[in-house]
Design an enzyme around this catalytic site. Sequence first.
Site, PDB file in Angstrom:
ATOM      1  CE1 TYR A 109      -3.738   2.531   1.013  1.00  0.00           C
ATOM      2  CE2 TYR A 109      -1.840   3.641   1.964  1.00  0.00           C
ATOM      3  CZ  TYR A 109      -3.140   3.667   1.524  1.00  0.00           C
ATOM      4  OH  TYR A 109      -3.845   4.835   1.586  1.00  0.00           O
ATOM      5  CD  GLU A 199      -5.874   4.512  -1.073  1.00  0.00           C
ATOM      6  OE1 GLU A 199      -6.037   4.885   0.096  1.00  0.00           O
ATOM      7  OE2 GLU A 199      -6.773   3.974  -1.743  1.00  0.00           O
TER       8      GLU A 199
END
Length: 394
Positions: A109, A199
């Site tokens: 992530y 993101e």
Amino acid sequence: MKLHEYQAKDILGKSGITVPNGQLVTEVDQATKATQIINGPPWVVKAQVHAGGRGKGGGIRLVQYPYEVVTATEALLGNRLVTPQTGPDGIPVNQVLIEEGVEIDREYYLGMIVDRSTACPTMIFSTAGGMDIEEAAASSSEVILKEPIDPAAGWMIHNSRNLLYNVDPPLPMGAVRTLMAVMGSVYKIFMTLDCSLVEINPLALTRDRKVYALDAKINIDDNALYRQKELLLLEDTREKDPLELMADKYHLNYIRLEGNIGVMVNGAGLAMATMDMIKMAGAEPANFLDVGGGASEDMITKGVEIILKDERVKAIMINIFGGILRCDVLARGVVAAARKTGIQVPLIVRMEGTNVEEGRAILKDSGLKFFVAKDLAEAAALVARQVSEKGLKN
Ligand code: GDP
Ligand code: MN
């Protein structure tokens, strides 16, 4: 403003981050062609909507045959997708991204936000990437590493070291250098495009140690759109509430809520207090509508019109403190809207401040039926009574 995944990937790709080859389709009959252009099997068919959690909601399909690309596209396009991040009604899927499938060894992530507590752009990295990152973050926050970036110094190589050398178990050899470059690019995108979020989840590592951005989210700070004109062209408003779009056009802050009281107020703080009062009186607001400090008569009229377009609204409460916005201007706007729409629901007005007497006289002389409350508590009680069962029978 939110970008779609395909738009965000375009930006990542241009700044040197590897993204899978893909093709955007808006019609089912473009799907077969896409399988001829895009490497596969496998292919990944991805709903393009402004919400995450698509994998959990069936919006991401990994398939092996060209005909499955077609059936997956068919299943998504034109339908509504419900994910853990949408309401129960879901959101419409108008576009689908068909991509080459990548064989994932590990999922990371990588994100960047402005952290309010440190007031710094902050990079977030985790080796627990993928669809369960939220659960991982909630149960063991130590798997999520955060690195605040000093905006005056900018991105420095030690920022990436702090993130990449502190994971347990350590990252595989060969991945670190690429990840460092990806981080530097993400910081640059975040700053130059005035993002509120960048993101990449998952940021995938393949067995041959290539790093791919398999998903991408970019949100742009609305307050910076005046200087991000190119990005503004990427806006897709089809998922927005039509009333919110109309309100945007007239520079009104409108947000749809779940109740049946239409609310119009000037100033966000007063709007919050008004909604509290309505709730304490036992009713539920249908919307938040802040006309702002210097609203014109026309904006007031448009505000009332927007509220009345919402069929759930059974009564309206207007609460204005006349400062820059004078009460007579408000009253003229309300009267104009009432005449124009032939208003059928009770309208309760509470106003105070500049030219309040003149404003009250305009409402009274209009010949229309308004309830003018003497204070906020009375206004809230009045409006609540209008929608209570007793009030509706009368
Ligand atoms: P989200 O659920 O909205 O975040 O959508 P994602 O684009 O992240 O897709 C959900 C999941 O699908 C990812 O976490 C991956 O595990 C998986 N996925 C996405 N693209 C690929 C791919 O190319 N190959 C494989 N094997 N899995 C993929
Ligand atoms: Mn994702």
